[in-house]
Motif scaffolding. Structure first.
Motif, PDB file in Angstrom:
ATOM      1  N   ASP A  76      12.830  -1.228   1.297  1.00  0.00           N
ATOM      2  CA  ASP A  76      13.318   0.141   1.425  1.00  0.00           C
ATOM      3  C   ASP A  76      12.233   1.056   0.851  1.00  0.00           C
ATOM      4  O   ASP A  76      12.027   1.117  -0.364  1.00  0.00           O
ATOM      5  CB  ASP A  76      14.636   0.286   0.656  1.00  0.00           C
ATOM      6  N   ALA A  77      11.545   1.767   1.730  1.00  0.00           N
ATOM      7  CA  ALA A  77      10.404   2.576   1.295  1.00  0.00           C
ATOM      8  C   ALA A  77      10.822   3.708   0.365  1.00  0.00           C
ATOM      9  O   ALA A  77      10.130   3.998  -0.625  1.00  0.00           O
ATOM     10  CB  ALA A  77       9.674   3.143   2.511  1.00  0.00           C
ATOM     11  N   PHE A  78      11.935   4.356   0.658  1.00  0.00           N
ATOM     12  CA  PHE A  78      12.406   5.457  -0.182  1.00  0.00           C
ATOM     13  C   PHE A  78      12.757   4.943  -1.578  1.00  0.00           C
ATOM     14  O   PHE A  78      12.321   5.485  -2.598  1.00  0.00           O
ATOM     15  CB  PHE A  78      13.616   6.116   0.480  1.00  0.00           C
ATOM     16  N   ALA A  79      13.542   3.865  -1.632  1.00  0.00           N
ATOM     17  CA  ALA A  79      13.981   3.328  -2.917  1.00  0.00           C
ATOM     18  C   ALA A  79      12.808   2.834  -3.747  1.00  0.00           C
ATOM     19  O   ALA A  79      12.708   3.138  -4.951  1.00  0.00           O
ATOM     20  CB  ALA A  79      14.989   2.212  -2.703  1.00  0.00           C
ATOM     21  N   ASN A  80      11.917   2.072  -3.144  1.00  0.00           N
ATOM     22  CA  ASN A  80      10.791   1.552  -3.918  1.00  0.00           C
ATOM     23  C   ASN A  80       9.844   2.670  -4.352  1.00  0.00           C
ATOM     24  O   ASN A  80       9.216   2.575  -5.410  1.00  0.00           O
ATOM     25  CB  ASN A  80      10.064   0.476  -3.123  1.00  0.00           C
ATOM     26  N   SER A  81       9.777   3.741  -3.571  1.00  0.00           N
ATOM     27  CA  SER A  81       9.004   4.910  -4.010  1.00  0.00           C
ATOM     28  C   SER A  81       9.644   5.533  -5.238  1.00  0.00           C
ATOM     29  O   SER A  81       8.956   5.908  -6.196  1.00  0.00           O
ATOM     30  CB  SER A  81       8.913   5.936  -2.874  1.00  0.00           C
ATOM     31  N   LEU A  82      10.974   5.645  -5.236  1.00  0.00           N
ATOM     32  CA  LEU A  82      11.673   6.191  -6.398  1.00  0.00           C
ATOM     33  C   LEU A  82      11.489   5.307  -7.625  1.00  0.00           C
ATOM     34  O   LEU A  82      11.358   5.806  -8.746  1.00  0.00           O
ATOM     35  CB  LEU A  82      13.160   6.350  -6.088  1.00  0.00           C
ATOM     36  N   SER A  83      11.454   3.994  -7.417  1.00  0.00           N
ATOM     37  CA  SER A  83      11.270   3.092  -8.564  1.00  0.00           C
ATOM     38  C   SER A  83       9.903   3.297  -9.205  1.00  0.00           C
ATOM     39  O   SER A  83       9.763   3.251 -10.433  1.00  0.00           O
ATOM     40  CB  SER A  83      11.451   1.629  -8.136  1.00  0.00           C
ATOM     41  N   LEU A  84       8.874   3.534  -8.387  1.00  0.00           N
ATOM     42  CA  LEU A  84       7.546   3.826  -8.918  1.00  0.00           C
ATOM     43  C   LEU A  84       7.532   5.187  -9.610  1.00  0.00           C
ATOM     44  O   LEU A  84       6.993   5.348 -10.708  1.00  0.00           O
ATOM     45  CB  LEU A  84       6.512   3.805  -7.794  1.00  0.00           C
ATOM     46  N   PHE A  85       8.118   6.151  -8.955  1.00  0.00           N
ATOM     47  CA  PHE A  85       8.172   7.522  -9.444  1.00  0.00           C
ATOM     48  C   PHE A  85       8.885   7.610 -10.797  1.00  0.00           C
ATOM     49  O   PHE A  85       8.484   8.360 -11.691  1.00  0.00           O
ATOM     50  CB  PHE A  85       8.890   8.357  -8.385  1.00  0.00           C
ATOM     51  N   LEU A  86       9.936   6.782 -10.952  1.00  0.00           N
ATOM     52  CA  LEU A  86      10.709   6.767 -12.199  1.00  0.00           C
ATOM     53  C   LEU A  86      10.201   5.721 -13.189  1.00  0.00           C
ATOM     54  O   LEU A  86      10.762   5.571 -14.268  1.00  0.00           O
ATOM     55  CB  LEU A  86      12.187   6.500 -11.879  1.00  0.00           C
ATOM     56  N   ASN A  87       9.164   4.986 -12.786  1.00  0.00           N
ATOM     57  CA  ASN A  87       8.512   4.003 -13.665  1.00  0.00           C
ATOM     58  C   ASN A  87       9.469   2.895 -14.096  1.00  0.00           C
ATOM     59  O   ASN A  87       9.546   2.527 -15.270  1.00  0.00           O
ATOM     60  CB  ASN A  87       7.924   4.703 -14.892  1.00  0.00           C
ATOM     61  N   SER A 135       3.075  -2.053  -0.461  1.00  0.00           N
ATOM     62  CA  SER A 135       3.327  -0.858   0.343  1.00  0.00           C
ATOM     63  C   SER A 135       2.050  -0.341   0.998  1.00  0.00           C
ATOM     64  O   SER A 135       2.075   0.083   2.163  1.00  0.00           O
ATOM     65  CB  SER A 135       3.970   0.232  -0.517  1.00  0.00           C
ATOM     66  N   LEU A 136       0.946  -0.391   0.281  1.00  0.00           N
ATOM     67  CA  LEU A 136      -0.319   0.062   0.876  1.00  0.00           C
ATOM     68  C   LEU A 136      -0.754  -0.859   2.007  1.00  0.00           C
ATOM     69  O   LEU A 136      -1.238  -0.390   3.046  1.00  0.00           O
ATOM     70  CB  LEU A 136      -1.405   0.150  -0.196  1.00  0.00           C
ATOM     71  N   ASN A 137      -0.589  -2.153   1.821  1.00  0.00           N
ATOM     72  CA  ASN A 137      -0.922  -3.094   2.900  1.00  0.00           C
ATOM     73  C   ASN A 137      -0.055  -2.851   4.125  1.00  0.00           C
ATOM     74  O   ASN A 137      -0.539  -2.867   5.267  1.00  0.00           O
ATOM     75  CB  ASN A 137      -0.762  -4.535   2.413  1.00  0.00           C
ATOM     76  N   LEU A 138       1.247  -2.620   3.897  1.00  0.00           N
ATOM     77  CA  LEU A 138       2.161  -2.365   5.014  1.00  0.00           C
ATOM     78  C   LEU A 138       1.802  -1.064   5.712  1.00  0.00           C
ATOM     79  O   LEU A 138       1.728  -1.005   6.951  1.00  0.00           O
ATOM     80  CB  LEU A 138       3.601  -2.324   4.501  1.00  0.00           C
ATOM     81  N   LYS A 139       1.566  -0.037   4.934  1.00  0.00           N
ATOM     82  CA  LYS A 139       1.190   1.252   5.513  1.00  0.00           C
ATOM     83  C   LYS A 139      -0.055   1.137   6.371  1.00  0.00           C
ATOM     84  O   LYS A 139      -0.132   1.696   7.478  1.00  0.00           O
ATOM     85  CB  LYS A 139       0.976   2.266   4.374  1.00  0.00           C
ATOM     86  N   ASN A 140      -1.035   0.390   5.894  1.00  0.00           N
ATOM     87  CA  ASN A 140      -2.294   0.257   6.622  1.00  0.00           C
ATOM     88  C   ASN A 140      -2.156  -0.550   7.902  1.00  0.00           C
ATOM     89  O   ASN A 140      -2.979  -0.428   8.810  1.00  0.00           O
ATOM     90  CB  ASN A 140      -3.362  -0.360   5.724  1.00  0.00           C
ATOM     91  N   GLU A 141      -1.105  -1.386   7.986  1.00  0.00           N
ATOM     92  CA  GLU A 141      -0.846  -2.145   9.211  1.00  0.00           C
ATOM     93  C   GLU A 141      -0.186  -1.295  10.297  1.00  0.00           C
ATOM     94  O   GLU A 141      -0.212  -1.660  11.471  1.00  0.00           O
ATOM     95  CB  GLU A 141       0.069  -3.333   8.897  1.00  0.00           C
ATOM     96  N   MET A 142       0.408  -0.177   9.894  1.00  0.00           N
ATOM     97  CA  MET A 142       1.155   0.655  10.833  1.00  0.00           C
ATOM     98  C   MET A 142       0.218   1.563  11.637  1.00  0.00           C
ATOM     99  O   MET A 142      -0.757   2.094  11.097  1.00  0.00           O
ATOM    100  CB  MET A 142       2.167   1.523  10.074  1.00  0.00           C
TER     101      MET A 142
END
Length: 392
Positions: A240-251, A265-272
């Motif tokens: 879940d990109a939104f949730a995992n982004s929030l987990s990073l954002f909230l540390n 996430s960076l590897n996945l993004k770069n594959e898209m």
């Protein structure tokens, strides 16, 4: 401060969707989008704060007022509100209620008060917020710290997540942290610690502790990222990109685990093809066990074809928060690349700001002139070039 046509067009769209009742979801004349939505409105409001535009900030204020004025007696914040002259139509959800409307409202009130230095604003809505938090306590059901969310109970309202949904736990943490900035209440601080501990125990691989569902936890292998949800029926392990982004954002999570999320996430993004994260990954196909659950979870027409909508589609809104997450980890170059990709898709068809895109074909999907697609670009632009930071 860096300025360009992409930023100006995004601001123009936010201005177009500004109404006397608050931010509308789209500038298109589509009835369901010509409403003040809780999550859309707050996300647009956060972009308004980032922009510093006084008129947009005022629209954020009235957005929050509209939501508060229509709070249900039990504490529920409207999913959306439509006003037509003197007639008001309020929805608290479609096939199910929207849990995230409650948490976004709290975040919105607190962020507004913080950035406008209007401490009385929190006091004005204190009763509303306390009712929200009491409702969230009830939605734990077992009083163990995590919210239990119905299928169709948040922004991914036609997807398969249900039960202990990661995204909703994280939004609750942000809401509690935002509120406690003003109250400095020890009981709230303890609640925050309890929720974070339960998130780490049940959604990461290296926290130990007693699991909610030990047998189901043992049947999966958590690595690279936090799974999107679990319930008595077991875990759903999509990213879940939104949730995992929030987990990073909230540390939240150990440093090592957060590093794994960033790497994955960076590897996945770069594959898209679009160089943007899909909302959920991998897509669910007709041959998958969850297909029946997915295909039946729609009130009107089915939209979750593989690589589209929630089922692997790419959303500007989600990627805006992903860019903020990367910034929070010092990934400035990578966040800039996300903004470039956001600006590219938002500019498709003469700046149509589409709702989402097919991650495989790159074709646009959903509603055009979608307000939170513009908001995402504003948030990330201002964070990169004007050092805007949320209250976290």
């Amino acid at each position: 401060m860096k300025d360009d046509i992409n930023y100006r067009k995004a601001i123009e769209l936010l201005q177009k969707v500004s109404s006397p009742e608050g931010f509308l979801a789209s500038a298109n004349n589509i009835s369901n989008y010509k409403r003040v939505w809780a999550r859309d409105g707050v996300i647009c409001g956060l972009a308004a704060l980032a922009s510093g535009d006084k008129q947009l900030i005022e629209t954020f204020r009235v957005t929050l007022k509209t939501l508060a004025d229509n709070q249900h007696i039990n504490g529920t914040i409207p999913s959306n509100v439509m006003t037509n002259g003197k007639e008001v139509e309020v929805s608290y959800g479609g096939l199910a209620g929207r849990v995230d409307a409650v948490t976004w409202f709290i975040v919105g009130v607190c962020q507004y008060a913080y950035y406008t230095n209007d401490l009385a604003f929190v006091a004005k809505y204190n009763v509303h917020i306390e009712k929200c938090f009491a409702l969230l306590e009830a939605w734990e059901f077992n009083n163990k710290g995590l919210l239990y969310v119905p299928l169709s109970g948040n922004w991914a309202d036609e997807y398969i997540t249900d039960g202990y949904v990661l995204y909703d736990q994280l939004l609750r943490v942000w809401a509690l942290k935002s509120y406690n900035y003003f109250l400095e209440d020890k009981s709230i601080a303890t609640k925050i610690e309890t929720i974070i501990e339960q998130i780490e125990i049940n959604f990461t691989s290296d926290a130990g502790g007693d699991k909610y569902h030990q047998r189901a936890y043992n049947e999966i292998e958590i690595r690279d990222f936090m799974p999107c949800s679990f319930s008595p029926a077991g875990y759903k392990i999509q990213f879940d990109a939104f949730a995992n982004s929030l987990s990073l954002f909230l540390n939240i999570g150990s440093d090592d685990f957060q590093d794994e999320i960033v790497k994955y996430s960076l590897n996945l993004k770069n594959e898209m093809k679009l160089k943007l994260l899909p909302a959920f990954w991998p897509p669910i196909f007709e041959t998958d066990l969850d297909w029946n659950l997915l295909k039946n979870n729609c009130k009107y027409e089915f939209r979750n074809f593989p690589f589209e909508f929630h089922n692997g589609g790419s959303w500007s809104m989600v990627n805006g928060f992903y860019g903020l997450a990367l910034l929070s980890k010092g990934k400035i170059t990578e966040a800039s690349e996300i903004l470039d990709a956001l600006n590219f898709v938002n500019a498709v068809a003469d700046f149509s700001f589409y709702e989402n895109f097919n991650s495989n074909t790159t074709e646009p999907n959903g509603v055009a002139f979608c307000a939170w697609s513009a908001a995402a670009a504003v948030l990330l632009h201002q964070s990169l070039y004007n050092n805007f930071k949320f209250l976290v």
